[in-house]
Design an enzyme around this catalytic site. Sequence first.
Site, PDB file in Angstrom:
ATOM      1  N   ARG A 230     117.751  30.834  28.225  1.00 30.22           N
ATOM      2  CA  ARG A 230     117.802  32.089  27.471  1.00 30.22           C
ATOM      3  C   ARG A 230     117.233  31.818  26.080  1.00 30.22           C
ATOM      4  O   ARG A 230     117.489  30.755  25.494  1.00 30.22           O
ATOM      5  CB  ARG A 230     119.242  32.584  27.331  1.00 30.22           C
ATOM      6  CG  ARG A 230     119.825  33.193  28.595  1.00 30.22           C
ATOM      7  CD  ARG A 230     119.176  34.543  28.939  1.00 30.22           C
ATOM      8  NE  ARG A 230     119.776  35.177  30.090  1.00 30.22           N
ATOM      9  CZ  ARG A 230     119.290  35.101  31.333  1.00 30.22           C
ATOM     10  NH1 ARG A 230     118.196  34.398  31.583  1.00 30.22           N
ATOM     11  NH2 ARG A 230     119.887  35.748  32.325  1.00 30.22           N
ATOM     12  N   GLU A 259     112.837  38.886  23.499  1.00 25.25           N
ATOM     13  CA  GLU A 259     111.853  39.250  24.520  1.00 25.25           C
ATOM     14  C   GLU A 259     112.016  40.716  24.924  1.00 25.25           C
ATOM     15  O   GLU A 259     113.128  41.244  24.870  1.00 25.25           O
ATOM     16  CB  GLU A 259     111.979  38.319  25.737  1.00 25.25           C
ATOM     17  CG  GLU A 259     113.328  38.365  26.417  1.00 25.25           C
ATOM     18  CD  GLU A 259     113.438  37.314  27.522  1.00 25.25           C
ATOM     19  OE1 GLU A 259     113.175  36.127  27.267  1.00 25.25           O
ATOM     20  OE2 GLU A 259     113.793  37.705  28.645  1.00 25.25           O
ATOM     21  N   HIS A 277     109.136  35.227  31.032  1.00 22.46           N
ATOM     22  CA  HIS A 277     110.428  35.216  31.746  1.00 22.46           C
ATOM     23  C   HIS A 277     110.218  35.431  33.252  1.00 22.46           C
ATOM     24  O   HIS A 277     110.606  36.467  33.800  1.00 22.46           O
ATOM     25  CB  HIS A 277     111.378  36.287  31.175  1.00 22.46           C
ATOM     26  CG  HIS A 277     112.816  36.034  31.547  1.00 22.46           C
ATOM     27  ND1 HIS A 277     113.876  36.399  30.767  1.00 22.46           N
ATOM     28  CD2 HIS A 277     113.362  35.449  32.653  1.00 22.46           C
ATOM     29  CE1 HIS A 277     115.016  36.069  31.355  1.00 22.46           C
ATOM     30  NE2 HIS A 277     114.721  35.485  32.513  1.00 22.46           N
TER      31      HIS A 277
HETATM   32  C1  8YV Z   1     115.670  37.513  35.950  1.00 15.95           C
HETATM   33  C2  8YV Z   1     117.231  35.636  35.099  1.00 15.95           C
HETATM   34  O1  8YV Z   1     114.790  37.666  34.924  1.00 15.95           O
HETATM   35  O2  8YV Z   1     118.573  34.908  36.875  1.00 15.95           O
HETATM   36  C3  8YV Z   1     118.500  35.129  35.686  1.00 15.95           C
HETATM   37  O3  8YV Z   1     119.449  34.922  34.926  1.00 15.95           O
HETATM   38  O4  8YV Z   1     117.049  35.598  33.936  1.00 15.95           O
HETATM   39  C4  8YV Z   1     116.155  36.115  35.986  1.00 15.95           C
HETATM   40  O5  8YV Z   1     116.197  35.636  37.256  1.00 15.95           O
HETATM   41  C5  8YV Z   1     116.480  38.729  35.999  1.00 15.95           C
HETATM   42  O6  8YV Z   1     117.845  38.572  36.105  1.00 15.95           O
HETATM   43  C6  8YV Z   1     115.940  39.631  37.082  1.00 15.95           C
HETATM   44  O7  8YV Z   1     116.699  40.744  37.256  1.00 15.95           O
END
Ligand code: 8YV
Length: 310
Positions: A230, A259, A277
């Site tokens: 993150r 972001e 991301h």
């Molecule tokens: C996705 C993520 O960007 O799993 C996570 O925590 O950051 C990513 O896989 C996102 O959650 C897709 O909805």
Amino acid sequence: MKPEILVLGSVWPAEVLNLLEQHFHCHFHAQLGEQELDACADRLRAVLTTGGIGLPAALLARLPALELVSVHGAGVDAVPLAALAARGVHLTNTPDVLTDDVADLAVLLLLAAVRRLPQLDRYVRAGAWPGKAPLPQARSLKGKVAGIVGFGRIGQAVAARLEAFGLQIRYHQRSAGPRPDRRSDSLLALAQESDMLVLCTPGGAETMRMVDAAVLDALGPEGTLVNIARGSVVDEAALVAALREGRLGAAGLDVFEHEPEVPDALRTLDQVVLTPHVGSFTVEARRAMGRLAVDNLVAHFDGRPLLTPV
Ligand code: 8YV
């Protein structure tokens, strides 16, 4: 009657939408005005959301009938965990199905940053090769030490890949983890012992800006930082300063503090590799994540145990 649910986020694949429509009466938050939301709010029994959007606390407060939040993603740092727990609202996420693809991206960013893939690509495209323009040599991976921050499922998958490249693995996290002999007592100690740091730790208050100027200085001018966790984990201003001043060698970044905005300073630095991301952004991972996120919702309303409760 189908349960009514609220869907956050605007880019759900057709397969997820089809599954949702089979089982639920869906309200799409992005398409609702304030009054429309108010009109259905007390009937909304579940939320489907992304890891990035989570569930804003103010929206949670408007959903009195909420029973379950299903996060499409592994990270739940954008969800108000304490408020959910206090109200007895269940929470699920989609771990495991994305682990390998996210770990692959970490390795991709690390290799690209250390071996300077973007610079090499630009060199060839710019026609600098025939003119024998100076090109600095990169560094080897073999024999170096990779420090993994957060040795959970993704951290361990990254470690397994990097060991195949001849790297030594160390890690830091609060608990001992599966290989205590490889654990460093603090993040600062890990940075001092490592040639590169790969951030795989959850976001949230506990890890907020834990990679600060002191950690970056400990990693040093030959060091490389990779972040697939993150943006909040890194003090981004300190990272820019360290890269600019040559106190840190290179960085491979998939996530950012604000972001999708990426600071100009990062976009203009030559020794930085940037991706938007996309750790889990593969057909296979996203398909599996979508199914699992919906399956958790269906299990809840069928009265079955949740598949992947947080
Ligand atoms: C996705 C993520 O960007 O799993 C996570 O925590 O950051 C990513 O896989 C996102 O959650 C897709 O909805």
